[in-house]
Design an enzyme around this catalytic site. Structure first.
Site, PDB file in Angstrom:
ATOM      1  N   GLU A  95       0.829  -1.217   0.000  1.00 35.60           N
ATOM      2  CA  GLU A  95       0.000   0.000   0.000  1.00 35.60           C
ATOM      3  C   GLU A  95       0.856   1.257   0.000  1.00 35.60           C
ATOM      4  OE1 GLU A  95      -3.377   2.155   2.815  1.00 35.60           O
ATOM      5  OE2 GLU A  95      -3.169  -0.020   2.860  1.00 35.60           O
TER       6      GLU A  95
ATOM      7  N   LYS B 242      -7.677  -0.707  11.342  1.00 40.16           N
ATOM      8  CA  LYS B 242      -6.978  -1.223  10.163  1.00 40.16           C
ATOM      9  C   LYS B 242      -5.733  -0.404   9.896  1.00 40.16           C
ATOM     10  CE  LYS B 242      -6.132  -1.442   5.491  1.00 40.16           C
ATOM     11  NZ  LYS B 242      -5.377  -0.483   4.658  1.00 40.16           N
TER      12      LYS B 242
ATOM     13  N   ASP C 253       3.740 -14.462  12.221  1.00 42.51           N
ATOM     14  CA  ASP C 253       2.382 -14.818  11.805  1.00 42.51           C
ATOM     15  C   ASP C 253       1.494 -13.579  11.920  1.00 42.51           C
ATOM     16  OD1 ASP C 253      -0.140 -15.839  11.365  1.00 42.51           O
ATOM     17  OD2 ASP C 253       0.076 -17.541  12.733  1.00 42.51           O
TER      18      ASP C 253
ATOM     19  N   HIS D 293      -2.025   9.255  -0.721  1.00 38.66           N
ATOM     20  CA  HIS D 293      -2.301   7.985  -1.380  1.00 38.66           C
ATOM     21  C   HIS D 293      -2.243   8.131  -2.898  1.00 38.66           C
ATOM     22  CE1 HIS D 293      -3.359   4.747   1.375  1.00 38.66           C
ATOM     23  NE2 HIS D 293      -3.836   5.658   2.201  1.00 38.66           N
TER      24      HIS D 293
END
Length: 418
Positions: A80, A258, A274, A371
């Site tokens: 991202e 998130k 993990d 972004h």
């Protein structure tokens, strides 16, 4: 060495790697692992089943991190745009007030043993607790090495829960797994004690497995963001309003959390941990008592923003892919951590930095600007641009405010036609 490297993003890939190598003491083999498709196919074939190849992500370095008085360069594997840059910028701002301070509750994981078909589950719970010492002793017989390192099963808990098929007794083994994530050790212990628990309760054991809700393995971090450094009182107010929104609304809170995991998961992937277990634990922990943010924000008496985070952190620096994947090994070397505790503390600080950066962007110019500028680079490459053409296409797209693939192709055609 100092993690504050001004203009790091302006350097070429080779120059960045050279600076990181100097910081972390990387040797030629380390550098080769990073730049030459680090996971050999024969190693990958032994890590999972039905291997046909490998899949790579960009590996970036977040700079400027000062955590508990120590400088860190933080490797992040993520696709991202803007995440690495945002974390680095937030860390730079936090440095002005001393960086991040952290806390850690210890490397205790929970193993669950499900006991069913009980006529008297509360009496069975009593028997489990009465035989606590014997259960701990049997569990620790599984892993004398872990015990010799100061770890092992520490305690036993028991809960009676209601389910759609009636009451069950859930026995928890609390296991100090030291510098491992701990799944193998905990699962083995659960298997070992299951027959004994059946015998003393008269029930039937089914599931015997670790819980990814690592509620006894928490990492915490705090940072003070000087109001003048981050843009003034209006920015502080905007961040507080954004935080209040997340604290009150689960739809917003999901995106808030998130953003935290953008940073933490990228670090987990880079170090061979993990990341799915860490993600599950974080969101489960956020859901205890109603889904809430993993971070908090307050304004101190001087008007500065104070951010904190508390998150379960089931991480390891031994076992699993951490010592198998060559790039994971190099990432741990760059990071310079020696224990799971130190890795957990760094991850918490990174999560807080990532969240602060997102809230600040939302409260000021909006999240899309950063972004989209970086997304333009991806579009330029998709359009066929190469080398310096990429920078020229991106510059024109951003200037014109048209961040689209068709426009990238049009601009590239104009550049090539002179």
């Amino acid at each position: 060495m100092n993690s504050r490297i001004p203009g790091f993003y302006k350097l070429s890939v080779e120059e960045r790697l050279k600076r990181v190598a100097e910081f972390a003491g990387l040797d030629e083999d380390d550098i080769k692992a990073v730049i030459s498709h680090g996971l050999p196919l024969d190693v990958a074939d032994r890590m999972i089943e039905n291997v046909i190849g490998t899949f790579e992500l960009p590996l970036g370095i977040a700079t400027n991190f000062l955590i508990d008085g120590k400088d860190y360069l933080i490797p992040m594997a993520i696709e991202e745009p803007s995440v690495v840059a945002a974390a680095s910028n937030a860390a730079r701002m936090a440095r002005e007030s001393g960086g991040f301070v952290t806390d850690y509750t210890g490397s205790m994981m929970i193993g669950q043993v499900q006991v069913t078909k009980l006529a008297d589950p509360f009496a069975a719970k009593f028997e489990v607790l009465r035989h606590r010492d014997e259960i701990i002793e049997k569990a620790n017989e599984c892993d004398p090495m872990l015990v010799s390192l100061g770890g092992g099963c520490r305690d036993v808990e028991a809960r009676v829960i209601d389910t759609i098929v009636g009451k069950m007794l859930i026995v928890h083994l609390l296991v100090d797994v030291r510098d491992a994530m701990g799944a193998n050790a905990v699962n083995t212990m659960c298997e070992k004690v299951a027959p004994f628990i059946e015998r003393i309760t008269g029930g039937k054991v089914y599931l015997r497995i670790i819980s990814n809700l690592a509620a006894y393995r928490l990492a915490r971090a705090k940072a003070v963001f000087d109001k003048d450094v981050i843009g003034g009182e209006e920015v502080v107010e905007g961040i507080m309003l954004a935080y209040a929104f997340a604290a009150a609304d689960p739809y917003r809170c999901a995106t808030h959390n998130k953003g935290i995991m953008n940073g933490i998961s990228a670090l987990m992937i880079a170090t061979g941990n993990d990341f799915r277990a860490v993600e599950a634990g974080a969101h489960s922990y956020a859901s205890m008592g109603g889904y809430k943010p993993l971070t908090t924000y307050e304004v101190d008496s001087k008007g500065n923003l104070v951010g904190t985070i508390e998150v379960p952190m089931a991480v390891g620096v031994i076992g699993g892919a951490t010592k198998v994947n060559p790039v994971a090994k190099v990432s741990l070397k760059i990071l310079g951590v020696k224990t799971a505790e130190e890795l957990a503390r760094v991850a918490a600080a990174l999560g807080l930095a990532q969240n602060f950066a997102a809230l600040r962007a939302l409260a000021t110019e909006g999240i899309q600007r950063g972004h989209m500028e970086l997304h333009a680079r991806n579009l330029a490459i998709m359009a066929g641009a190469a080398g310096e053409e990429v920078d020229r296409v991106v510059e024109i797209m951003v200037k014109d405010g048209k961040i689209r693939l068709d426009y990238a192709r049009e601009v590239l055609e104009r550049i090539r036609s002179g």
